[in-house]
Structures are given as C-alpha cells and as structure tokens.
Design an enzyme around this catalytic site. Structure first.
Site, PDB file in Angstrom:
ATOM      1  N   HIS A  24       0.862  -1.196   0.000  1.00  0.00           N
ATOM      2  CA  HIS A  24       0.000   0.000   0.000  1.00  0.00           C
ATOM      3  C   HIS A  24       0.890   1.236   0.000  1.00  0.00           C
ATOM      4  O   HIS A  24       1.309   1.721   1.048  1.00  0.00           O
ATOM      5  CB  HIS A  24      -0.909  -0.034   1.246  1.00  0.00           C
ATOM      6  N   HIS A  26       1.221   4.828  -2.560  1.00  0.00           N
ATOM      7  CA  HIS A  26       0.839   5.607  -3.748  1.00  0.00           C
ATOM      8  C   HIS A  26       2.104   6.250  -4.285  1.00  0.00           C
ATOM      9  O   HIS A  26       2.740   7.046  -3.573  1.00  0.00           O
ATOM     10  CB  HIS A  26      -0.174   6.691  -3.375  1.00  0.00           C
ATOM     11  N   HIS A 204      -9.496   1.022  -1.101  1.00  0.00           N
ATOM     12  CA  HIS A 204      -9.441   1.708   0.188  1.00  0.00           C
ATOM     13  C   HIS A 204     -10.840   1.641   0.799  1.00  0.00           C
ATOM     14  O   HIS A 204     -11.829   1.972   0.117  1.00  0.00           O
ATOM     15  CB  HIS A 204      -9.072   3.181  -0.001  1.00  0.00           C
ATOM     16  N   GLU A 207     -11.018   3.705   6.097  1.00  0.00           N
ATOM     17  CA  GLU A 207      -9.959   4.616   6.561  1.00  0.00           C
ATOM     18  C   GLU A 207     -10.667   5.693   7.397  1.00  0.00           C
ATOM     19  O   GLU A 207     -10.438   5.827   8.581  1.00  0.00           O
ATOM     20  CB  GLU A 207      -9.223   5.227   5.366  1.00  0.00           C
ATOM     21  N   ASP A 285       1.837   4.136   2.661  1.00  0.00           N
ATOM     22  CA  ASP A 285       0.796   4.978   2.080  1.00  0.00           C
ATOM     23  C   ASP A 285       1.373   6.119   1.224  1.00  0.00           C
ATOM     24  O   ASP A 285       1.464   5.973   0.012  1.00  0.00           O
ATOM     25  CB  ASP A 285      -0.132   5.528   3.170  1.00  0.00           C
ATOM     26  N   ASP A 286       1.746   7.230   1.855  1.00  0.00           N
ATOM     27  CA  ASP A 286       2.297   8.400   1.142  1.00  0.00           C
ATOM     28  C   ASP A 286       3.522   8.887   1.920  1.00  0.00           C
ATOM     29  O   ASP A 286       3.461   9.912   2.618  1.00  0.00           O
ATOM     30  CB  ASP A 286       1.234   9.507   1.056  1.00  0.00           C
TER      31      ASP A 286
HETATM   32  N1  ADE Z   1      -4.576   8.779  -2.046  1.00  0.00           N
HETATM   33  C1  ADE Z   1      -3.331   8.866  -1.565  1.00  0.00           C
HETATM   34  N2  ADE Z   1      -3.314   8.527  -0.265  1.00  0.00           N
HETATM   35  C2  ADE Z   1      -4.581   8.218   0.079  1.00  0.00           C
HETATM   36  C3  ADE Z   1      -5.204   7.791   1.268  1.00  0.00           C
HETATM   37  N3  ADE Z   1      -4.535   7.613   2.403  1.00  0.00           N
HETATM   38  N4  ADE Z   1      -6.530   7.582   1.256  1.00  0.00           N
HETATM   39  C4  ADE Z   1      -7.225   7.754   0.140  1.00  0.00           C
HETATM   40  N5  ADE Z   1      -6.685   8.158  -1.010  1.00  0.00           N
HETATM   41  C5  ADE Z   1      -5.372   8.381  -1.044  1.00  0.00           C
HETATM   42 ZN    ZN Z   2      -3.664   4.804   0.502  1.00  0.00          ZN
END
Ligand code: ADE
Ligand code: ZN
Length: 347
Positions: A24, A26, A204, A207, A285-286
């Site tokens: 996971h 992006h 997703h 969350e 994630d990011d």
């Molecule tokens: N796009 C990038 N990160 C995300 C996240 N945590 N939740 C939903 N969309 C995303």
């Molecule tokens: Zn994500």
C-alpha cells in the site's frame, strides 16, 4: 518455536533488516519536496510555496481531504515520462534501503490525464523504473491502477479503457481519494469490467468511512485486500469474517496518525487486529507526506504498541501471503525471512 526477547535496539535492527513486501504505497505520495521543486523548475510549473521548507511546513493535516488537496497540487509537477520514472526510481532506492523485496504500488492516472498527460507517458515511466528495480535492486514490483472515487464511475471506466493498450504493465485496480460520501457501490461496473479483464482488485475502505464500506468493497467490488480497513474494529462480525477468510488489511500507521484517524500511535488498533487473527500488514501509504517510509512505520508502531519479534515475523509473512505474486515467489520470500530469523538467532 521460541522467540527470544530482543533489546529495543536489537528489535529495531531486526525489523529494519527483515525482508518484507509493501502493498500500500501511492507512487505520487513518494514525491519528496526536493524532487517536486526540481521538477517544477524543469517544467516551468509555479508552486504556491517559496521553498522546500515552506512546503514541508504545510504538511500539517486535519483529515484525509486536507492532505489530498496538497497531494493533488504537488502531482501537477509530473509531466514527462522521465518525471514519472525519476519519482518511481527514487522510491525503489528507498525501498531497497528498507529491505523491501516485493512491492505492489498504486498510481492515480486520472490525476495526470486531467492535465493532458497521456496514460502512456505515466505508465511507461513507472514501468521503466520497476523493470530497472527488478534488474538492479532485486525488487519485484507491480502496478495497481487506482480510480479516484470523488470522480464518476463513467470516468473510471474510461480510464480503464485508456489503460487497455498497457494492460500487461499493471496487475490490478484499486480505489482511492475522498472516501466519505463515495461508497464502493458507486464503482461496481468499473470493478466488474476489471474482473472480466482478469485484473486483481483492491479498495481503500474503512480509513475514514464506516465498516459498511468494507463490507461493500468485499461483496460488491470483489476486493481481495482492503487498504486501511482500520474502522473494521467497530464491527465484530466483520472482524471475524476478515480473520476467517484471510482478507488482508494493508494498514498504514503513520498515515493514520498524520490524517488524525488516531490521536496517537498508542491508540492504533493494529495490535488488536493482529490479536484477532486478521492478516494485517504494515505499509507507508504516502511516505513523502507522512513522515517516513515502511521501516519508519514499523519502528514507530512497534515502539508505541510494544510489539515484539513474533509480531514482526507475522507481519512480514502476512505481507508475502497477501501479495498477488506466484506461490514460487512467496516461497522464495519466506525462505529469505527464515534465513534472516536464523542469523538473528530467532527461530
Ligand atoms: N490517495 C493517496 N493517499 C490516500 C489515502 N490515504 N486515502 C485515500 N486516497 C489516497
Ligand atoms: Zn492509501
């Protein structure tokens, strides 16, 4: 099987050196401010921040949407195939340092095609980097095309159709962006098309959204893994189902902290999910926005929740089991993990 207790320093070294899969992440969320500024200059894009430091200072989020607004603005510097390649290659170098042996990575084509960047430009840059990562770093990587859920189903279908000439370069579809108010059912036809094309499916869910979104991701979209899924904790029947059917959750603790899904990491339910027998994995994630790559997620989560070496091994095994690779590759990864445990004196 006895697992000696390690000192805090030994546990950090064990977890960092451990082979693992990242499921996971992006790719646009791995764009570090330094590269963002360099690409902005190269492409003549004006960023609304005076410096890298000013940009980093803006990474102070109150929820998912407050992050997404900045994340989409940052992605506007990506214009050429080389830009996508450089961003992805930078991620692979970091993943190598964190002993990631396998990665299944999201990309958001609609973020770029809306600005006139072609699907081919995006995927060719990303794919070149992943081929090089396999050849030079020994990391196997696959791409997952994410639909933006704040846009329409028709736009999702059109995006998948635009990707058809490149279907050999991605293994599945996912669903990301603003969750609340955009339930999985909205994308039932797009996911059905993906199924018919033989693509893997993830989404997703849970969350910020309720457990009902997790049920719908599984039952309506056919999602084989749930990205995040932390709100499952509010539904015991769902928790039992996730455990029984081994539906993995790709959990991202630092993301949950930075987006105020949890007030502190000590409040994170990852340990409870593991105790409930759910196939939890840890992911970043990011990472350019949330304070760290996969190992930093492990380090901070282990410290906050007082997890031990047994949890580490379970998390790594879960990451391999939940990946979409072949049984032969999974066996190869598990053998690497066995060797890592053996040299650390952990059996
Ligand atoms: N796009 C990038 N990160 C995300 C996240 N945590 N939740 C939903 N969309 C995303
Ligand atoms: Zn994500």
């Amino acid at each position: 099987m006895s697992k000696p207790s390690l000192s805090p320093d030994q546990l950090v070294a064990f977890v960092c050196g451990m082979p693992k899969a990242e499921l996971h992440m992006h790719i646009e969320g791995s764009l570090e401010p330094e590269l963002m500024f360099a690409l902005a200059q190269r492409n003549g894009v004006e960023l609304p921040y005076a410096s890298v430091d000013a940009l980093r200072a803006a990474y102070d989020f109150s929820d998912l949407q407050s992050f997404l607004d900045i994340y989409y603005a940052g992605a506007s510097v990506l214009q050429t195939e080389d830009d996508f390649y450089e961003m992805a290659w930078a991620y692979f170098l970091r993943a190598k340092a964190d002993n990631v042996v396998h990665a299944e990575l999201f990309f958001d084509p609609q973020t770029h095609t809306a600005r006139g960047v072609s699907f081919a430009t995006i995927i060719n840059g990303l794919y070149r980097a992943s081929q090089q990562a396999q050849a030079e770093l020994g990391i196997r990587a696959q791409w997952i095309l994410c639909f933006l859920r704040h846009l329409s189903q028709e736009e999702a279908v059109a995006t998948l159709q635009a990707g058809l000439p490149h279907i050999d370069k991605f293994i599945g579809v996912g669903l990301d962006s603003s969750e609340l108010g955009h339930p999985p059912e909205k994308f039932s036809k797009a996911f059905e098309l993906a199924r018919m094309l033989g693509l893997r499916r993830v989404a997703h869910a849970g969350e910020e959204g309720p457990p009902e979104y997790i049920w719908a991701a599984i039952d309506v979209l056919g999602a084989e893994r749930i990205d995040h899924g932390v709100r499952a904790i509010d539904d015991t029947v769902l928790m039992e189902r996730l455990a029984r059917e081994r539906i993995a959750l790709t959990v991202c603790p630092l993301s949950n902290l930075k987006l105020c899904v949890v007030p502190t990491l000590r409040d994170h339910n990852l340990g409870k999910m593991l105790d409930a027998g759910i196939a939890v994995t840890i992911n970043s994630d990011d990472p350019a926005y949330f304070g760290g790559y996969i190992n930093q997620n492990f380090i901070e989560t282990f410290a906050a929740l007082e997890l031990d070496v047994g949890h580490a091994i379970t998390l790594a095994r879960n990451s391999f089991a939940a990946s979409f690779t072949t049984d032969a590759h999974k066996a190869e990864y598990n053998a690497l993990l066995d060797a890592w445990c053996q040299q650390a004196g952990v059996y």
